[in-house]
Structure formats: C-alpha cells, structure tokens
Design an enzyme around this catalytic site. Structure first.
Site: not given
Ligand code: ZN
Length: 286
Positions: A3, A51, A162
């Site tokens: 991330e 990212k 996520n």
C-alpha cells in the site's frame, strides 16, 4: 499488495542507498522497456505517489513502477530470482537495484509524470500533508460508492489498499458496504486513516492496532470466521470473487451494521487505537 505506506518506505530506502549514484549498467527484460538504457545517468531521487514508485534520473527521465500483487524491488544485493523474472536490473556504484516480477514498468519524461499519476487523488504518504478537503470533495461526487470501494479507488485518494479498506471501517464501526453519501463524520475517518498510514510510512512495518509495533498486526483483516476482538460475534466476509470491489473483505455484523445512515464512531476509534502512535499525527481527529 503493497500500500502507499510500503511504497513510500521503498522510495526512502532507494534514496538512502542510491541517490546521487551513477548507473553503471542497465539490463531490461520487459517489452515496454526495449531500447531503454539508463547506464551513465545519475539516480537523482526516488519518490512515490500513492502506490506508484517514481525513480528520477538526471537526464530528465523517470522510471515508474506499480507493484500490484506480485512485484517487488530488491535494493542492494544481487537478486537471486531467475533472469526472466528480473524485469529491470540497474548496477549502481554501490549495489544493485532489481525489479522482480514488476507488472507495470515504464519510462516517462520527469516533466510529464502527471501522465502517470495526474489522475490520482491526494497522496497520503508524501512529505506534505494531503489535502483531505479535496478527498472529501471527490467522495461527495460518488455518494453511492460503498466505503471500502471508495477508499480503494485511487482517483479519490492515493495510498490506501485493502488492509486499510478492511481495518478503517472496523475501527470506526461502519460497514464496508455503507454508501459514502450516507456516512456522517467522513472527515474524522479520513483524518484518522491518514494519521495511521502516515505513521506506518514513517516508522513501519504496517500496523493498524498499535499493539505490537514490531509485528504486522491487524484487527480483522483476513480473519473471517474468527471472533470479533470487541464483541465476539463471528466475523463475516467475502472472497475476492464475491466482493463488489474485488478484494477479500471482512467485517463484524454487530459492530458494523449496514444502516440507512451511519455515523463514524470516533470514540470507538480512539479506544481501539489508544496505543497507536498515529495519535500524535496532526490529522488525528481531536
Ligand atoms: Zn464486533
């Protein structure tokens, strides 16, 4: 998937190791990098936006990369993966920089980096604090988006992956499926999430509980079927293929009920993150 915090740390690591060094040899094994040769250039700096990893050279070119699920960079020692997996290898003055299985790689003029990252929302882990009002404006344009899907959409905000899309809704007691237009107190949620990811980017490793700072530690991420750490209800979830936003998802049906309207519970968040150093970040909701 790495991330924004992890990519920021990777950029800092490349800086510490190689900034100011000349590339002595360059081998590429990626069809998009045919004819690219960085030998003779000096690596100016590595940077990140969300990212995306951006490595700038003194001849006005930027090597950009996105690691998705499978990619990684080896910084320093020679990579031992088979040659075909080493998509790019740079022999620097003091070690080797190797992109292994990196799925997105390319070269862009540094002056035109916005072609790669211009569509992204504010960068959560950059040196400057992100403009969270701009993020709120973007979320206001997608009121029907479920919370987790909206956090993952890098056009809204760049950096959450996520782990945060699962952990943040839990921490504030909101369903990951709650449409963002029906959530009260989104600003508090964003301030809190920004504080946590910036802390992790600065200190590492990624940690969303504050309890075991030397370990990768999460409240409910990938713990479907286990008990909620707060109310002991069995955690439910979706596999990637069943999730509307195509990621493994977990939530507590008691702590995070889907309702017509739901307000972010900052008291719950402060209790849960009482030991997290993110509390000292300027965006932490007071
Ligand atoms: Zn619960």
């Amino acid at each position: 998937m790495p991330e924004g915090d992890t990519i920021r740390r990777l950029a800092e690591w490349i800086n510490r190791r190689f900034a100011g060094q000349r590339c002595e040899r360059c081998v590429t094994r990626d069809p998009r990098l045919v004819h690219v040769d960085l030998a003779g250039t000096v690596l100016r700096e590595a940077d990140a936006h969300g990212k995306h990893l951006l490595i700038r050279f003194d001849d006005g070119r930027t090597l950009f990369a996105h690691l998705r699920m499978e990619g990684s960079f080896k910084v320093g020692p020679r990579a031992i993966e088979p040659e075909w997996r080493r998509r790019i290898e740079l022999w620097m003055e003091d070690g080797r920089l190797t992109g292994v299985d990196v799925p997105v790689l390319g070269i862009v003029a540094t002056a035109h980096e916005d072609r790669i990252v211009g569509h992204l929302g504010p960068d959560l882990c950059g040196p400057e604090l992100p403009d969270l009002d701009a993020v709120l404006d973007r979320l206001a344009e997608v009121p029907d988006e479920p919370l987790s899907g909206a956090l993952l959409d890098q056009r809204n905000v760049a950096g959450f992956g996520n782990v945060y899309a699962v952990e943040l809704p839990f921490v504030v007691g909101v369903s990951p499926s709650q449409p963002v237009g029906t959530i009260g107190g989104l600003a508090g949620l964003l301030g809190l999430g920004t504080a946590v990811i910036r802390t992790n980017a600065a200190r590492g490793p990624q940690n969303t509980t504050g309890r075991k700072l030397q370990l990768d530690d999460h409240w409910i991420y990938r713990k479907r079927g286990r008990l909620c750490p707060l109310c002991a209800t069995t955690l439910v979830g979706w596999e990637e293929r069943n999730s509307p936003w195509r990621r493994v998802t977990t939530w507590c049906p008691t702590c995070q009920p889907l309702e017509d309207n739901r307000t972010v519970d900052l008291d719950r968040a402060r209790r849960l993150l009482a030991l997290h150093p993110a509390r000292r970040e300027p965006t932490w909701p007071r």
